[in-house]
Design a protein around this motif. Structure first.
Motif, PDB file in Angstrom:
ATOM      1  N   ASP A 145       0.829  -1.197   0.000  1.00 38.86           N
ATOM      2  CA  ASP A 145       0.000   0.000   0.000  1.00 38.86           C
ATOM      3  C   ASP A 145       0.870   1.257   0.000  1.00 38.86           C
ATOM      4  N   LEU A 146       2.146   1.139   0.394  1.00 37.46           N
ATOM      5  CA  LEU A 146       3.080   2.259   0.276  1.00 37.46           C
ATOM      6  C   LEU A 146       3.184   2.726  -1.173  1.00 37.46           C
ATOM      7  N   TYR A 147       3.027   1.783  -2.085  1.00 32.89           N
ATOM      8  CA  TYR A 147       3.076   2.094  -3.506  1.00 32.89           C
ATOM      9  C   TYR A 147       1.694   2.415  -4.070  1.00 32.89           C
ATOM     10  N   GLY A 148       0.675   2.388  -3.204  1.00 34.79           N
ATOM     11  CA  GLY A 148      -0.686   2.623  -3.667  1.00 34.79           C
ATOM     12  C   GLY A 148      -1.235   1.428  -4.414  1.00 34.79           C
ATOM     13  N   ILE A 149      -0.744   0.251  -4.069  1.00 36.46           N
ATOM     14  CA  ILE A 149      -1.126  -0.975  -4.762  1.00 36.46           C
ATOM     15  C   ILE A 149      -2.132  -1.743  -3.914  1.00 36.46           C
ATOM     16  N   THR A 150      -3.173  -2.240  -4.577  1.00 38.55           N
ATOM     17  CA  THR A 150      -4.199  -3.012  -3.882  1.00 38.55           C
ATOM     18  C   THR A 150      -3.628  -4.345  -3.413  1.00 38.55           C
ATOM     19  N   MET A 151      -4.319  -4.936  -2.454  1.00 37.47           N
ATOM     20  CA  MET A 151      -3.890  -6.230  -1.904  1.00 37.47           C
ATOM     21  C   MET A 151      -3.820  -7.281  -3.014  1.00 37.47           C
ATOM     22  N   SER A 152      -4.815  -7.311  -3.895  1.00 37.43           N
ATOM     23  CA  SER A 152      -4.819  -8.342  -4.945  1.00 37.43           C
ATOM     24  C   SER A 152      -3.642  -8.160  -5.905  1.00 37.43           C
ATOM     25  N   SER A 183      10.707   8.342  -7.371  1.00 41.38           N
ATOM     26  CA  SER A 183      11.129   9.513  -8.141  1.00 41.38           C
ATOM     27  C   SER A 183       9.966  10.063  -8.957  1.00 41.38           C
ATOM     28  N   LEU A 184       9.264   9.184  -9.608  1.00 38.46           N
ATOM     29  CA  LEU A 184       8.117   9.593 -10.420  1.00 38.46           C
ATOM     30  C   LEU A 184       7.061  10.280  -9.563  1.00 38.46           C
ATOM     31  N   LYS A 185       6.678   9.649  -8.467  1.00 39.38           N
ATOM     32  CA  LYS A 185       5.630  10.193  -7.600  1.00 39.38           C
ATOM     33  C   LYS A 185       6.079  11.479  -6.917  1.00 39.38           C
TER      34      LYS A 185
END
Length: 182
Positions: A25-32, A104-106
């Motif tokens: 979630d640090l990367y904004g990624i869902t659990m799935s 870097s992107l974010k």
């Protein structure tokens, strides 16, 4: 005996997969999508969307969305395989570069947006200070706001240089990559 060892292997892998998925979630990624990434991490070959769906018991559409997210973050690469028309995907194993690419992107995008807004507001506040009809209280609040914006701009200048150090890999001169620790 072999089955028992294989069971221990899967248990250890599953623990890592679940932990990675929970923390992505640090990367904004869902659990799935995190589970997909973790599953792909332990494959000894590139996977198709069908294979991913089968491994995770999820739809091909979900796998496609997850893979697209991971590709956008440069955590997964699409590779060409001779003799097949299906796309194959594999995990980018350079976690240092993945971190650099993602953050870097974010950070740069957020930083540039904030700097733009702050510079515009700072200019408006400076123009406001040129008005002759300001109370001492209002003038003091405007000056305080300019001071706070200047402080934030100094931070964003530092952040930009930090991002540059990440992208140029100069960061590794200050914080070297360590070999795998037990």
């Amino acid at each position: 005996m072999e089955d028992k060892h294989e069971e221990k292997l899967y248990k250890a892998q599953d623990r890592v997969i679940e932990t990675l998925a929970k923390n992505m979630d640090l990367y904004g990624i869902t659990m799935s999508t995190g589970l997909l990434y973790g599953t792909m991490l332990f494959q000894n070959k590139a996977m198709t969307l069908d294979e991913m769906g089968e491994a995770l018991e999820m739809s091909k559409t979900s796998m496609s969305t997850g893979v697209r997210t991971l590709m956008d973050l440069q955590m997964v690469d699409k590779i060409w395989k001779k003799g097949t028309r299906k796309d194959h995907y594999e995990v980018n194993l350079d976690w240092h570069q993945t971190f650099i690419d993602f953050f870097s992107l974010k950070w740069r995008a957020a930083s540039e947006q904030n700097v733009h807004a702050m510079k515009k507001s700072r200019q408006e506040l400076l123009s406001l200070l040129q008005s002759g009809d300001l109370s001492d209280d209002l003038r003091s609040r405007i000056e305080l706001s300019i001071d706070r914006i200047d402080n934030a701009l100094a931070y964003y200048n530092w952040l930009s240089r930090f991002i540059d150090a990440l992208e140029s890999h100069e960061i590794f001169e200050l914080v070297p990559k360590d070999p795998v620790q037990e």
